[in-house]
Design a protein around this motif. Structure first.
Motif, PDB file in Angstrom:
ATOM      1  N   ARG A  82       1.676  -1.140  -0.329  1.00 37.37           N
ATOM      2  CA  ARG A  82       0.488  -0.321  -0.256  1.00 37.37           C
ATOM      3  C   ARG A  82       0.619   1.256  -0.022  1.00 37.37           C
ATOM      4  O   ARG A  82       0.489   2.317  -0.727  1.00 37.37           O
ATOM      5  CB  ARG A  82      -1.273  -0.094   1.436  1.00 37.37           C
ATOM      6  CG  ARG A  82      -2.206  -1.108   1.356  1.00 37.37           C
ATOM      7  CD  ARG A  82      -3.019  -1.551   1.904  1.00 37.37           C
ATOM      8  NE  ARG A  82      -4.311  -1.367   2.057  1.00 37.37           N
ATOM      9  CZ  ARG A  82      -3.669  -2.909   3.375  1.00 37.37           C
ATOM     10  NH1 ARG A  82      -3.580  -2.487   4.000  1.00 37.37           N
ATOM     11  NH2 ARG A  82      -4.829  -4.137   3.072  1.00 37.37           N
ATOM     12  N   ALA A 120       1.062   3.906  -2.829  1.00 32.64           N
ATOM     13  CA  ALA A 120       0.577   4.946  -2.560  1.00 32.64           C
ATOM     14  C   ALA A 120       1.719   6.325  -3.115  1.00 32.64           C
ATOM     15  O   ALA A 120       1.623   7.057  -3.370  1.00 32.64           O
ATOM     16  CB  ALA A 120       0.555   5.382  -0.702  1.00 32.64           C
ATOM     17  N   GLN A 180      -4.648   6.192 -12.779  1.00 30.33           N
ATOM     18  CA  GLN A 180      -5.954   7.328 -12.044  1.00 30.33           C
ATOM     19  C   GLN A 180      -6.752   7.848 -12.272  1.00 30.33           C
ATOM     20  O   GLN A 180      -6.640   8.146 -13.057  1.00 30.33           O
ATOM     21  CB  GLN A 180      -4.516   8.657 -11.007  1.00 30.33           C
ATOM     22  CG  GLN A 180      -5.088   9.711 -10.518  1.00 30.33           C
ATOM     23  CD  GLN A 180      -4.686   8.773  -8.751  1.00 30.33           C
ATOM     24  OE1 GLN A 180      -4.185   8.716  -8.446  1.00 30.33           O
ATOM     25  NE2 GLN A 180      -6.836   9.099  -8.399  1.00 30.33           N
ATOM     26  N   THR A 181      -7.740   7.584 -11.702  1.00 30.47           N
ATOM     27  CA  THR A 181      -9.100   7.753 -11.775  1.00 30.47           C
ATOM     28  C   THR A 181      -9.225   9.119 -10.877  1.00 30.47           C
ATOM     29  O   THR A 181      -9.090   9.565 -10.183  1.00 30.47           O
ATOM     30  CB  THR A 181     -10.537   6.634 -11.828  1.00 30.47           C
ATOM     31  OG1 THR A 181      -9.889   6.423 -10.343  1.00 30.47           O
ATOM     32  CG2 THR A 181      -9.661   5.589 -13.399  1.00 30.47           C
ATOM     33  N   LYS A 182     -10.331   9.238 -11.575  1.00 32.95           N
ATOM     34  CA  LYS A 182     -10.907  10.639  -9.898  1.00 32.95           C
ATOM     35  C   LYS A 182     -12.105   9.833  -8.964  1.00 32.95           C
ATOM     36  O   LYS A 182     -11.696  10.450  -7.936  1.00 32.95           O
ATOM     37  CB  LYS A 182     -12.521  11.367 -11.329  1.00 32.95           C
ATOM     38  CG  LYS A 182     -11.974  11.947 -11.486  1.00 32.95           C
ATOM     39  CD  LYS A 182     -13.124  12.956 -12.390  1.00 32.95           C
ATOM     40  CE  LYS A 182     -13.094  13.400 -14.044  1.00 32.95           C
ATOM     41  NZ  LYS A 182     -13.877  14.232 -15.159  1.00 32.95           N
ATOM     42  N   GLN A 183     -12.761   8.489  -9.440  1.00 36.16           N
ATOM     43  CA  GLN A 183     -12.536   8.325  -7.640  1.00 36.16           C
ATOM     44  C   GLN A 183     -11.328   7.564  -6.960  1.00 36.16           C
ATOM     45  O   GLN A 183     -11.137   7.950  -5.707  1.00 36.16           O
ATOM     46  CB  GLN A 183     -12.850   6.771  -8.201  1.00 36.16           C
ATOM     47  CG  GLN A 183     -14.584   7.644  -9.023  1.00 36.16           C
ATOM     48  CD  GLN A 183     -15.081   7.861 -10.095  1.00 36.16           C
ATOM     49  OE1 GLN A 183     -13.629   7.542 -10.801  1.00 36.16           O
ATOM     50  NE2 GLN A 183     -15.851   8.925 -10.480  1.00 36.16           N
ATOM     51  N   GLN A 184     -10.523   6.767  -7.647  1.00 41.51           N
ATOM     52  CA  GLN A 184      -9.080   5.680  -6.962  1.00 41.51           C
ATOM     53  C   GLN A 184      -7.891   5.316  -7.763  1.00 41.51           C
ATOM     54  O   GLN A 184      -8.944   5.203  -9.559  1.00 41.51           O
ATOM     55  CB  GLN A 184     -10.035   4.309  -5.799  1.00 41.51           C
ATOM     56  CG  GLN A 184     -10.535   4.134  -6.937  1.00 41.51           C
ATOM     57  CD  GLN A 184     -11.068   2.685  -5.688  1.00 41.51           C
ATOM     58  OE1 GLN A 184     -11.192   2.451  -5.107  1.00 41.51           O
ATOM     59  NE2 GLN A 184     -11.686   1.720  -6.944  1.00 41.51           N
ATOM     60  N   PRO A 185      -7.026   5.061  -7.542  1.00 41.81           N
ATOM     61  CA  PRO A 185      -6.470   4.458  -8.124  1.00 41.81           C
ATOM     62  C   PRO A 185      -5.986   2.826  -8.640  1.00 41.81           C
ATOM     63  O   PRO A 185      -7.017   2.189  -7.744  1.00 41.81           O
ATOM     64  CB  PRO A 185      -4.616   4.774  -7.311  1.00 41.81           C
ATOM     65  CG  PRO A 185      -5.052   4.843  -6.169  1.00 41.81           C
ATOM     66  CD  PRO A 185      -6.663   5.161  -5.936  1.00 41.81           C
ATOM     67  N   LYS A 186      -5.611   2.375  -9.117  1.00 39.91           N
ATOM     68  CA  LYS A 186      -6.346   0.916 -10.123  1.00 39.91           C
ATOM     69  C   LYS A 186      -4.881   0.405 -10.406  1.00 39.91           C
ATOM     70  O   LYS A 186      -3.849   1.564 -11.443  1.00 39.91           O
ATOM     71  CB  LYS A 186      -7.597   1.069 -10.909  1.00 39.91           C
ATOM     72  CG  LYS A 186      -8.432   0.943 -10.354  1.00 39.91           C
ATOM     73  CD  LYS A 186     -10.467   0.791 -11.042  1.00 39.91           C
ATOM     74  CE  LYS A 186     -11.371   0.994 -10.257  1.00 39.91           C
ATOM     75  NZ  LYS A 186     -12.125   1.328 -11.799  1.00 39.91           N
TER      76      LYS A 186
END
Length: 339
Positions: free
Chosen positions: A10, A14, A114-120
């Motif tokens: 994690r 990050a 990286q999206t607007k909601q969360q990284p994937k």
């Protein structure tokens, strides 16, 4: 222990996504389906690997990583490897291409977005297969009959190659033998001489095959003799065949006297055959003759007969084989002193 690993991963993610924030947003990226488990792709050494990643318009930033090393961040190449580039055939694809793949390229590759909601992330594990290659094989050897022999055949490859042996003198396809990297032959016999084939295969490419020639030395064995029924005044011919490795040396004797080429006597040697020819046979020429075959491993002799017609002797090669001490001694003396 597992909790510690998850925490470390994690933290790595990050840190990377904080780095993604530095990437310019001008790259036309898309969102990606990252819910699948890690995929494996298999490529043969030397070929080109394309590791796929597809995105859509919800993505703001995207990058490729190998282990913890950044390869591409957006369109910016961070890797110094000239074999690596992007394969973007359309706005929906952000794939990684590696040319001339080698074993050190094997490992996990991560397409991270990286999206607007969360990284994937999406992970692909690259498996590099290597054709079988025999890198060490025994040299050609010469041994004496009865010796113990070990033939070596070492090969590399991914997956690990299967090694098999065949003796090619036994039929067109050869005789399969029990052995892998090391082929042990206990008390080798003369019929085990020949060409041995070691084959390494792992179904990635045609098998690699190397050969070892094995010569087996053995003492002479007289296999055939031919006596002669000859009338007076004609030519008498006696023949003696012997097998041996090295090739045998031949001598002819009449009683205890060694014969040589002179008037009326001609000795011919053709490989494993010797012929004694007596021109213009007389009464004194009739009788017992001895053929001696020898090499450095041993000696054998056989009796043959030159006789007048009607005496009824066997001329079909069943002459007796004897081991008279005087002939053995005389022959060895001649071998050493070249008489």
């Amino acid at each position: 222990m597992q909790v510690g690993r998850k925490s470390c991963w994690r933290q790595l993610q990050a840190s990377f996504f904080r780095l993604l924030c530095l990437i310019p947003t001008g790259f036309p990226v898309r969102s990606v389906d990252m819910q699948r488990a890690t995929d494996n792709i298999t490529v043969r050494q030397g070929d080109t690997a394309i590791i796929r990643c597809y995105v859509d318009d919800k993505v703001s930033k995207v990058a490729w990583l190998n282990r913890s090393n950044i390869i591409f961040a957006g369109q910016d190449k961070w890797s110094l490897d000239p074999r690596v580039d992007l394969d973007t055939k359309g706005q929906l694809e952000y794939s990684l291409r590696i040319q001339k793949v080698d074993v050190y390229d094997e490992g996990s590759y991560t397409c991270s977005i990286q999206t607007k909601q969360q990284p994937k992330t999406s992970q692909v594990y690259l498996i590099v297969q290597v054709p079988a290659n025999i890198y060490k094989v025994s040299e050609d050897i010469t041994v004496n009959e009865g010796s113990n022999v070990t033939l070596t055949c070492l090969a590399s490859g991914r997956p690990e190659p299967l090694i098999t042996w065949r003796l090619l003198t036994q039929g067109p396809l050869g005789e399969p033998l029990d052995g892998e990297e090391y082929l042990d032959i206990i008390g080798i016999m003369r019929n085990q001489a020949g060409r041995y084939a070691c084959k390494a295969s792992n179904e990635i490419a045609p098998p690699d095959i190397k050969y070892v020639n094995v010569v087996v030395n053995y003492p002479p064995t007289i296999q055939r003799t031919q006596s002669s029924e000859t009338p007076v005044g004609r030519m008498g011919t006696l023949q003696c065949d012997a097998t041996a490795v090295p090739t045998p040396e031949f001598e002819w004797y009449r009683d205890e006297k060694r014969l040589s080429n002179n008037q009326g006597v001609n000795i011919q040697i053709h490989g494993k055959t010797t012929i004694l020819m007596i021109a213009n046979v007389t009464e004194e020429d009739y009788g017992n003759y001895t053929c001696v075959a020898s090499n450095r491993l041993g000696i054998q002799n056989a009796s043959l007969f030159l006789y007048r017609p009607g005496t009824g002797r066997d001329i079909n090669g069943s002459a007796c084989v004897s081991q008279s001490l005087w002939l053995l001694l005389a022959s060895f003396v001649c071998l050493f002193f070249k008489c």
